[in-house]
Design an enzyme around this catalytic site. Structure first.
Site, PDB file in Angstrom:
ATOM      1  CG  PHE A 133       2.315   9.794   2.240  1.00  0.00           C
ATOM      2  CD1 PHE A 133       3.495   9.807   1.496  1.00  0.00           C
ATOM      3  CD2 PHE A 133       2.417   9.922   3.618  1.00  0.00           C
ATOM      4  CE1 PHE A 133       4.732   9.962   2.104  1.00  0.00           C
ATOM      5  CE2 PHE A 133       3.655  10.062   4.239  1.00  0.00           C
ATOM      6  CZ  PHE A 133       4.816  10.095   3.475  1.00  0.00           C
ATOM      7  CD  GLN A 134       4.806   6.745   5.443  1.00  0.00           C
ATOM      8  OE1 GLN A 134       4.120   6.767   6.453  1.00  0.00           O
ATOM      9  NE2 GLN A 134       6.128   6.853   5.491  1.00  0.00           N
ATOM     10  CG  MET A 187      28.476 -20.396   4.796  1.00  0.00           C
ATOM     11  SD  MET A 187      29.496 -21.736   5.462  1.00  0.00           S
ATOM     12  CE  MET A 187      28.688 -22.060   7.021  1.00  0.00           C
ATOM     13  CD  GLU A 236       9.850   0.482  10.141  1.00  0.00           C
ATOM     14  OE1 GLU A 236       9.241   1.560  10.194  1.00  0.00           O
ATOM     15  OE2 GLU A 236      10.921   0.336   9.497  1.00  0.00           O
TER      16      GLU A 236
END
Length: 592
Positions: A117-118, A486, A55
């Site tokens: 759930f989720q 860096m 995502e």
């Protein structure tokens, strides 16, 4: 649309609202809480869905799409971990002012608050990293909320918004509200027209300047192509020198004679010295970020300052200014150009001649100079050759974050806006590859190159699979120095060269990795072979990972040491470890 025509399910409403808002591509990843919307995607052909592999990749791809087109980027993710994975790109888009609409699935309204759930509190989690967000509780409000989401994302200072849609709302049947342009929204009406009195005062101040400088940022690009055109016209009319932030590169052409280069921590000597010594500074669509200003109480101490910004909260936030002008950069530049042209007595060239002489003396210091080698590829040389090879083509450059990003900004010349896509405010490693995918989706015929580091590229490397699936011939050009460059540079300069966890052991063989994905892998460690191999990379019409082995310990200079002023810049020929270490005091160390 009347009667039964505008009765449809929530999932159908989502797709219709996206079409009504001109959406052609969305970037997403399915999951249980968004399956009704994915089912509708399957049954239509107007909007193409690009399946990412994570995502975070969806968000950065939508950002790359938005920044390269000026349109709103759209992402679609499921509830819980899908939404939490979207937080990084949302914060990235907030800090860099990128218009993004993020649609998230949510557990059914009856289960909200039950640790289903989720489930997660998406609205609560994303409130600090969005311009606005909504939890949809009524299917009849869904279309109106999506239309409003697009309006808010792209108006005023652009940014990300979230629409959280519970699964029962996606199944429910409701009424579709068509998009109209005459909605008067009281709560969010950004001011676009600048105060004419302030504009007159600004032009009067500019006309009196002997040591002027224009300091521009991403706001010019966000305002659109007309703002860029007007900025160039203002430079032409005034003859002023111009510099820009990392986000503003391309609004004024790098080949333009008034261009001073980028300013800030790793900007050019002439840009930073001009900012320090100017008598009139005009800040256009930038926000006086800490990487630009250096030590605030020593920043441009003797200048009178004009600040043009659409976001009133940016005015006088970090730096006190003399003439604030709130509004859209394009509208204000239009007025400024008109007022400048109407002046009865234009300033003579002689008024700024001494200033240009001084600027040319600073330019002569060649602050980006480096010692080239016949044996090892210097990272700066690699970027220069890449730049030369891409001339004459429409080229979009994305970057990851680190030394390679700064070298790309220093050595790649941008002639047009919207072709430089980098994570400025948040500094997100992993941004470049998905952003390149978004830009390539929007511009299938263009050359899109992600200039990457060997550490950053591994943050979102799984998106190679997305590039292969959609035949997106993005080029990943890795400046491979075997370090988190860096981080290593700062450890060398500030922490006694104790390289704690910055050496990247167990590196993959990038050529084999490319081939494992079905892409083209290339390798180069010889400066003499570099040009031919870059040409080959550009010609290949497939995704490429190019492992360019560069000098391991090259450092990124020039540099304003943390906590120092612009006129205390260290140039490459002065920047010994000792000089840097002694230049940065205890307070400066906190600012790295």
């Amino acid at each position: 649309m009347t009667g039964t025509e505008n009765r449809m399910t929530g999932a159908e409403i989502v797709l219709k609202a996206l079409k009504d808002n001109g959406v052609e591509h969305i970037f997403g990843y399915p999951g249980g809480a968004v399956l009704p919307i994915y089912d509708e995607i399957f049954q239509q052909d107007d909007i193409q869905h690009i399946l990412v592999r994570h995502e975070q990749g969806a968000g950065h791809a939508a950002e790359g799409y938005a920044r390269s087109t000026g349109k709103v980027g759209v992402m679609l993710v499921t509830s819980g971990p899908g939404a939490t994975n979207a937080v990084t790109p949302l914060q990235d888009a907030l800090m860099d002012s990128i218009p993004l609409v993020c649609l998230t699935g949510q557990v059914p309204t009856t289960l909200i608050g039950s640790d289903a759930f989720q489930e997660c509190d998406t609205v609560g989690i994303t409130r600090p990293c969005t311009k606005h967000n909504w939890l949809v509780k009524d299917v009849n409000e869904l279309a109106g909320i999506i239309h409003e989401a697009f309006r808010i994302a792209q108006s005023g200072r652009p940014g990300p918004v979230v629409v959280d849609i519970p699964k029962d709302i996606q199944f429910a049947t409701g009424t579709y509200t068509p998009k109209t342009n005459d909605v008067v929204e009281k709560s969010y009406q950004p001011k676009v027209q600048g105060d004419l009195n302030a504009i007159h005062a600004a032009v009067e101040l500019m006309a009196s300047a002997r040591r002027p400088v224009l300091y521009t940022g991403g706001g010019v690009i966000n305002s659109g192509p007309e703002a860029t055109r007007l900025l160039r016209e203002l430079v032409e009319l005034s003859g002023f020198p111009i510099t820009s932030t990392l986000m503003g590169l391309g609004a004024y052409p790098a080949s333009g004679e008034n261009w001073l280069g980028m300013l800030g921590m790793h900007g050019s000597y002439e840009a930073n010295m001009a900012m320090h010594d100017c008598d009139v500074m005009v800040c256009i669509g930038a926000r006086f970020d800490d990487r630009i200003t250096g030590r605030l109480n020593a920043f441009s101490p003797n200048s009178r300052k004009v600040h043009i910004d659409i976001d009133p909260s940016s005015i006088n936030k970090n730096v006190r200014v003399d003439i604030p002008i709130v509004g859209d950069v394009g509208r204000i530049l239009e007025d400024m150009v008109r007022v400048w042209r109407a002046q009865p007595k234009k300033p003579e060239k002689a008024q700024t001649a001494g200033w240009w002489d001084q600027i040319n003396r600073w330019r002569a210091r060649k602050s980006f100079a480096y010692k080239n080698s016949n044996d090892v590829i210097m990272p700066q040389y690699a970027i220069q050759r890449l730049y030369e090879a891409s001339k004459g083509r429409e080229t979009f450059i994305t970057t990851e974050v680190g030394q390679h990003q700064m070298w790309a900004a220093q050595f790649f010349g941008f002639e047009a806006p919207n072709h430089w896509l980098t994570s400025g405010g948040l500094g997100t490693m992993g941004y470049g590859l998905p952003a390149a995918i978004g830009a390539q989706v929007a511009h299938p015929e263009a050359l899109v190159i992600d200039i990457a580091g060997d550490a950053s590229i591994q943050m979102c490397i799984q998106e190679m699979s997305c590039a292969i699936q959609y035949n997106l011939p993005v080029k990943i050009f890795i400046l491979n120095n075997q370090y988190m460059g860096m981080v290593r540079q700062w450890q060398q300069l500030l922490h006694g060269n104790r390289l704690s966890n910055s050496y990247t052991e167990a590196m993959p063989d990038f050529v084999k990795l490319a081939e494992a994905y079905g892409a083209v892998g290339m390798y180069c460690d010889n400066p003499g072979e570099l040009d031919d191999k870059i040409a080959e990379m550009i010609e290949v019409k497939r995704p490429v990972i190019f492992d360019c082995r560069v000098a391991n310990l090259a450092n990124c200079f020039p540099m304003i040491p943390s906590g120092k002023a612009h006129n205390e810049m260290l140039l490459p020929d002065e920047a010994t470890d000792e000089a840097v270490a002694t230049a940065i005091d205890a307070k400066g160390r906190q600012l790295v």
